[in-house]
Motif scaffolding. Sequence first.
Motif, PDB file in Angstrom:
ATOM      1  N   UNK A   1       1.039  -1.219  -0.134  1.00 33.68           N
ATOM      2  CA  UNK A   1       0.075  -0.051   0.170  1.00 33.68           C
ATOM      3  C   UNK A   1       0.730   1.339  -0.266  1.00 33.68           C
ATOM      4  N   UNK A   2       2.079   1.228   0.712  1.00 36.48           N
ATOM      5  CA  UNK A   2       3.000   2.360   0.664  1.00 36.48           C
ATOM      6  C   UNK A   2       3.620   2.660  -0.507  1.00 36.48           C
ATOM      7  N   UNK A   3       3.956   1.496  -1.297  1.00 38.09           N
ATOM      8  CA  UNK A   3       4.691   1.292  -2.673  1.00 38.09           C
ATOM      9  C   UNK A   3       3.487   2.205  -3.587  1.00 38.09           C
TER      10      UNK A   3
ATOM     11  N   UNK B   1       7.421   5.113 -11.341  1.00 40.17           N
ATOM     12  CA  UNK B   1       6.615   3.977 -11.632  1.00 40.17           C
ATOM     13  C   UNK B   1       6.217   3.105 -10.646  1.00 40.17           C
ATOM     14  N   UNK B   2       4.572   3.245 -10.491  1.00 42.58           N
ATOM     15  CA  UNK B   2       4.145   2.349  -9.524  1.00 42.58           C
ATOM     16  C   UNK B   2       3.983   0.941  -9.943  1.00 42.58           C
ATOM     17  N   UNK B   3       3.410   0.913 -11.153  1.00 43.54           N
ATOM     18  CA  UNK B   3       3.348  -0.613 -11.646  1.00 43.54           C
ATOM     19  C   UNK B   3       4.610  -1.508 -11.607  1.00 43.54           C
ATOM     20  N   UNK B   4       5.648  -0.738 -11.983  1.00 46.48           N
ATOM     21  CA  UNK B   4       7.167  -1.563 -11.814  1.00 46.48           C
ATOM     22  C   UNK B   4       7.353  -1.881 -10.309  1.00 46.48           C
ATOM     23  N   UNK B   5       6.909  -1.122  -9.356  1.00 40.34           N
ATOM     24  CA  UNK B   5       7.352  -1.232  -7.996  1.00 40.34           C
ATOM     25  C   UNK B   5       6.419  -2.406  -7.265  1.00 40.34           C
ATOM     26  N   UNK B   6       5.263  -2.523  -7.980  1.00 44.80           N
ATOM     27  CA  UNK B   6       4.029  -3.549  -7.355  1.00 44.80           C
ATOM     28  C   UNK B   6       4.510  -4.705  -8.017  1.00 44.80           C
ATOM     29  N   UNK B   7       5.136  -4.900  -9.144  1.00 42.90           N
ATOM     30  CA  UNK B   7       5.587  -6.302  -9.756  1.00 42.90           C
ATOM     31  C   UNK B   7       6.665  -6.813  -8.952  1.00 42.90           C
TER      32      UNK B   7
ATOM     33  N   UNK C   1       7.018 -13.053  -2.867  1.00 46.89           N
ATOM     34  CA  UNK C   1       5.683 -12.633  -2.246  1.00 46.89           C
ATOM     35  C   UNK C   1       4.496 -13.072  -3.126  1.00 46.89           C
ATOM     36  N   UNK C   2       3.623 -13.478  -2.388  1.00 45.64           N
ATOM     37  CA  UNK C   2       2.280 -13.714  -3.148  1.00 45.64           C
ATOM     38  C   UNK C   2       1.830 -12.763  -3.964  1.00 45.64           C
ATOM     39  N   UNK C   3       0.987 -12.772  -4.987  1.00 40.61           N
ATOM     40  CA  UNK C   3       0.493 -11.875  -5.868  1.00 40.61           C
ATOM     41  C   UNK C   3      -0.529 -11.204  -4.961  1.00 40.61           C
ATOM     42  N   UNK C   4      -0.691  -9.856  -4.907  1.00 37.64           N
ATOM     43  CA  UNK C   4      -1.689  -9.156  -4.067  1.00 37.64           C
ATOM     44  C   UNK C   4      -3.026  -9.434  -4.413  1.00 37.64           C
TER      45      UNK C   4
END
Length: 268
Positions: A10-12, A22-28, A36-39
């Motif tokens: 959530x912070x990312x 890039x938020x998408x990159x950091x969430x991947x 980690x399991x996919x969110x």
Amino acid sequence: MLWYHIVILALIQGLTEFLPISSSAHLILPSQLLGWPDQGLAFDVAVHVGTLVAVVSYFWKDLWKIAQGWLSGIVHRRVDQTSKLGWCIILGTIPAGLCGVLFENFIETHFRTIEVIAYTTIGFGVLLWVSDKFAPTQKGEAQLGYLSGFLIGCAQAIALIPGTSRSGVTMTAARAMGFDRQTAARFSFLLSVPLITAAGGLKLIELIGSNIAVDWNALVWGVLISAISAYLCIYFFLKWLNSMGFLPFLFYRLVLGAILLVIVYSGS
């Protein structure tokens, strides 16, 4: 997800949605690098809602004036600065919307890799710095027109590729066209509202049509943490942008991209 997965993801989302990194990159990356399991879809909806709450809360006065001006312009058939800005946001949203509908599955299949993220992180970071460093700064929000709004929107469509950064590439385009940093950042944030709304809405429809079990506790914390962190991010970014520029983000993207390339080629 474990509790610290929820907090960190959530912070990312909150911190990277509006910074040019890039938020998408950091969430991947957590799932690909840390195992980690996919969110999951429900959590994606939650953090999108959180960032939407943040940007609408921060710019609610601007958004209200723009909506009023746009509607008044249609009713009275006149154009002023606020109605023009409303049309610029609409025109700037169309390219990303169309590209998302047409190419999302292809991008999800072929571009969500660490190698792609590494190269886009470095390449678009350099473009951001170059446009900020060498483009003339001569235009403010009053000079934002239909063509420039549409062209910034075309740049926004490129951000469907992970690692590009939606805010980064729109600010790059705006700076390259001569808009000052504050105008580039503000229009980028305003332009995010319909796109985040649409993306979150589509994910919500997909979630409703699925049989996925929902962890409501995780969702509530995801919304709260992403909303608070995103709001603070917008506030401090706009406050410090003129003094710090985009150079710190270039350094960050170069270091991150280099680390990712080391990981990719050391494992090949």
